[in-house]
Design an enzyme around this catalytic site. Sequence first.
Site, PDB file in Angstrom:
ATOM      1  N   TYR A  76      -9.966 -17.694 -12.279  1.00  0.00           N
ATOM      2  CA  TYR A  76     -10.910 -18.559 -12.979  1.00  0.00           C
ATOM      3  C   TYR A  76     -11.905 -19.120 -11.978  1.00  0.00           C
ATOM      4  O   TYR A  76     -11.525 -19.589 -10.898  1.00  0.00           O
ATOM      5  CB  TYR A  76     -10.184 -19.704 -13.688  1.00  0.00           C
ATOM      6  N   GLU A 105      -8.693  -7.370   4.354  1.00  0.00           N
ATOM      7  CA  GLU A 105      -7.859  -8.414   3.753  1.00  0.00           C
ATOM      8  C   GLU A 105      -7.242  -9.307   4.821  1.00  0.00           C
ATOM      9  O   GLU A 105      -7.139 -10.527   4.639  1.00  0.00           O
ATOM     10  CB  GLU A 105      -6.795  -7.766   2.865  1.00  0.00           C
ATOM     11  N   ARG A 147      -4.060 -15.084 -13.021  1.00  0.00           N
ATOM     12  CA  ARG A 147      -5.384 -14.933 -13.596  1.00  0.00           C
ATOM     13  C   ARG A 147      -6.386 -15.577 -12.639  1.00  0.00           C
ATOM     14  O   ARG A 147      -6.052 -16.519 -11.914  1.00  0.00           O
ATOM     15  CB  ARG A 147      -5.502 -15.611 -14.973  1.00  0.00           C
ATOM     16  N   LEU A 156     -20.915 -19.756 -17.687  1.00  0.00           N
ATOM     17  CA  LEU A 156     -21.612 -20.917 -17.121  1.00  0.00           C
ATOM     18  C   LEU A 156     -20.778 -21.627 -16.057  1.00  0.00           C
ATOM     19  O   LEU A 156     -21.318 -22.447 -15.295  1.00  0.00           O
ATOM     20  CB  LEU A 156     -22.016 -21.908 -18.213  1.00  0.00           C
ATOM     21  N   GLY A 215     -13.907  -9.917 -15.899  1.00  0.00           N
ATOM     22  CA  GLY A 215     -13.147  -8.758 -16.330  1.00  0.00           C
ATOM     23  C   GLY A 215     -12.299  -8.264 -15.193  1.00  0.00           C
ATOM     24  O   GLY A 215     -12.129  -8.926 -14.178  1.00  0.00           O
ATOM     25  N   TYR A 240       0.801  -1.229   0.000  1.00  0.00           N
ATOM     26  CA  TYR A 240       0.000   0.000   0.000  1.00  0.00           C
ATOM     27  C   TYR A 240       0.836   1.283   0.000  1.00  0.00           C
ATOM     28  O   TYR A 240       0.487   2.243  -0.699  1.00  0.00           O
ATOM     29  CB  TYR A 240      -0.996  -0.026   1.157  1.00  0.00           C
TER      30      TYR A 240
END
EC number: 1.14.12.17
Length: 405
Positions: free
Chosen positions: A208, A137, A206, A279, A399, A95
């Site tokens: 998922y 967090e 990433r 889905l 996104g 931070y």
Amino acid sequence: MLSPEIRALVKSTAPVLKTHGVALTRHFYARMFQHNPELKQVFNQGHQEGGQQQQALAGAVAAYAEHIDDPSVLMPVVTRIVHKHVSLGIRPEHYPIVGKHLLASIREVLGEAATDELVDAWAAAYGQLADLLIAEEARLYGESAAKPGGWTGWRGFRVVGKQRESAEITSFYLAPADGGKVPPYQPGQYVSVRLYVPELGLMQPRQYSLSDAPGQDRLRISVKRETGSAQAPAGRVSNALHDRLQEGDVLDVAPPQGDFHLRPEGNAPVVLLSGGVGLTPMVSILNHLVGLNDDRQIRFVHGCRNGSVHAMKEHVNSIAAERPNVRKAVFYEEVGNGDQRGRDYDHAGRVDLLAIQDDAIVPGADYYLCGPAGFMRAQRQALTSLGVPEDRIHAEAFGSGGAPA
């Protein structure tokens, strides 16, 4: 607590941030990565190249300035950001780095308008927001570590299965490489995965969605290959997973996170609305309810371009055929010569809730939406026009602000 004077100064910047916020955040990221290149592997560089991350941060900064008098309005957004940060391993020591470059960017982009008084006000406002995020967090990190089989940071998972689901989507079955347990999670949540991208010379994370029910000895993610377009680069990580990751390989995985999941309380009917790879969390929710032998009414509404990209068709069809409380409605934008109505799809065109409202709109139901932004906007609008209360609509966008594919 921020003083009235500080709040007024920060709030006064909201109009200019709405107009020039993307220029500010673009400058901020470029500056931060120049001075702290080690952070490149924390951030999704695909979203950097496509501009999604700059736009998302610009919107968040402008919203924070606008609602500085009552930041509680932004708590749903804060909650989503906190889950994302924990999934990426953002820690308190990050931070001050972000704050330093954000304040410097305000000076450098706004020029003479960025007086010492204004920058000091933003420093105080940023400090308040950072303290809130750090506390939330810390709570999520503690919860993740305390679960059976839980951990924080990255943990090696071995690929124990790889299955092609459609022309674009492949599922990966992941088991802890250390032989330990898989922690419980809420159906609908996601994990971050991380691998080395040679073209960038960086590790890249990433997110998922988990595409199967919790309570098993492995995780499943189902990944769409992002081929790229004139507007966005090809997905380096999704393509690497499809092309390079094989059974026996080990992949870095972070603990399950995400505020989009099946509501654990009550037994209200469930309507699952998805577009494309959206889905995946819906199948997790469906499998979870079926595994519990839950007899509440379930509707599975899905839209995709055509039969070649229709993932998990047989699985959902078999559940709908065996369970009288489960009904499906599948829309194909393009119907092929070999596609059979009732077997492959149920309706031609894009998902149209108005056309199936007698079946898809269930009194007292919770509605779960996941898919591209345009799909989400259209379905939310359709639901509200059909009288569904806003608090019954739960959405996850793929996104930079959600669980990207």
